[in-house]
Design a protein around this motif. Structure first.
Motif: not given
Length: 278
Positions: A45-59
Motif C-alpha cells: 500500500s502507498k500508505n504503509y511501509v512494507r518491511f520484508v524480513c529474512i535471516s540466516d541465509t548462509h550463503d
C-alpha cells in the motif's frame, strides 16, 4: 513442513539451562506469549511501509531471490554467510544489489567471521580458525550495515545489533550483565528492533529441546523499549511469529539446522508516519 529433531546431536551454551528453566518454570506463566499465523500475501500500500524480513541465509541468498517479495525495506538479521569469507560477502552484496527495495538493512550474526574487532579468535572452534574477513562489512555497498546503531527510513527508526550469548563465535557476550549492557544501548524510541539472537521464550527453542533466547533482551523489550516489531534469527528451527500484545516477534530464519533452505521470507507493514512519502 517441520524439521525433525531426531538424531540431531545436542550441546548447550553457557547459561542456556538456567534461562530454559527460568522460562519454563516462571516467565512462561507470568508473561503473554501468543503464536501468530504468518501473514497472507497482499499488495503493497502507498500508505504503509512494507518491511520484508529474512535471516540466516548462509550463503544461499541467490536461491531465494525469486521468492523475496516486493517491499520498501529489506531486513536481514544476520548469518548471511557461513564463514565470513570475502567471496561470500561479495556475492551476497551483489545479490542484494539486484533487489528493488529502496532500503536494505543488514546486521551480522555469529557466522560473519572477522566482523567483530573485539573477538578473541583463539576461542573459535577448529573449523572456523583462520576463516573470515577482517572488517568484512566494508565490502557491503548495496545495503545499510548496522552494528549498535539506528537508521531512520520513512520516519521509522530501526536499531540493529549482532550480539548473542553463544561462545566461540564473533559477537559472543556472556549472559547477564555483559549482554545486558549491550541491550542498554537500544534507544527507547526504536520502532523496529533487529537483532541476531532471539529474546527468551519467543521462537527460541533450540533443537526442539531448550529455550536459548536472551532473558535480558526480553526484559529490555518489554520494560523499556517496547518496539512495534522485533526481527531476529539464529535459532533456525523456530521460524515464525509471536506476540506479547505490544511487540510482534519475528524469527525470520530461512535455513534449517543443516543450513538447507526450509522457510520463505516474511513481511509486515507499518503505517507511513505523517509528513512522510514513499
Amino acid at each position: 513442513m517441520k524439521q525433525s529433531c531426531k538424531g540431531i546431536p545436542y550441546f548447550q551454551d553457557d547459561g542456556s539451562v538456567e534461562v530454559d528453566e527460568l522460562w519454563r518454570n516462571k516467565w512462561s506463566k507470568e508473561r503473554v506469549h501468543t503464536k501468530l499465523p504468518l501473514p497472507k500475501e497482499r499488495p503493497v500500500s502507498k500508505n504503509y511501509v512494507r518491511f520484508v524480513c529474512i535471516s540466516d541465509t548462509h550463503d544461499k541468498l541467490g536461491k531465494i531471490l525469486h521468492k523475496i517479495p516486493d517491499g520498501d525495506v529489506l531486513l536481514h538479521a544476520g548469518d548471511f554467510t557461513s564463514y565470513g569469507d570475502e567471496e561470500e560477502i561479495i556475492k551476497f552484496d551483489e545479490q542484494l544489489g539486484t533487489l528493488p527495495h529502496e532500503y536494505k538493512i543488514v546486521i551480522a550474526g555469529n557466522h560473519e567471521l572477522g566482523f567483530d574487532w573485539t573477538e578473541d579468535e583463539s576461542l573459535r572452534g577448529r573449523a572456523d580458525r583462520g576463516r573470515g574477513t577482517k572488517d568484512g562489512y566494508e565490502l557491503l555497498n548495496n545495503c545499510i550495515y548496522l552494528q549498535d546503531f539506528t537508521v531512520e527510513v520513512f520516519g521509522i527508526k530501526v536499531w540493529g545489533s549482532p550480539w548473542h550469548p553463544l561462545p566461540g563465535f564473533p559477537f559472543s557476550v556472556p549472559r547477564g550483565e555483559p549482554l545486558a549492557k549491550k541491550w542498554d544501548q537500544i534507544p527507547a524510541d526504536t520502532d523496529v528492533l533487529l537483532t541476531h539472537t532471539p529474546p527468551l521464550g519467543h521462537s527460541d527453542l533450540f533443537k526442539c529441546r531448550q529455550h536459548w533466547g536472551c532473558a535480558d533482551l526480553l526484559e529490555t523489550i518489554e520494560k523499556r523499549v517496547k518496539p512495534a516489531y522485533h526481527v531476529f534469527g539464529h535459532i533456525h528451527e523456530n521460524h515464525g511469529w509471536t506476540t506479547n500484545g505490544t511487540t510482534t516477534f519475528i524469527n525470520a530464519s530461512i535455513c534449517n539446522y543443516s543450513n538447507e533452505i526450509l522457510n520463505g521470507p516474511t513481511f509486515f507493514d507499518i503505517p507511513l508516519p505523517p509528513g512522510y512519502k514513499k
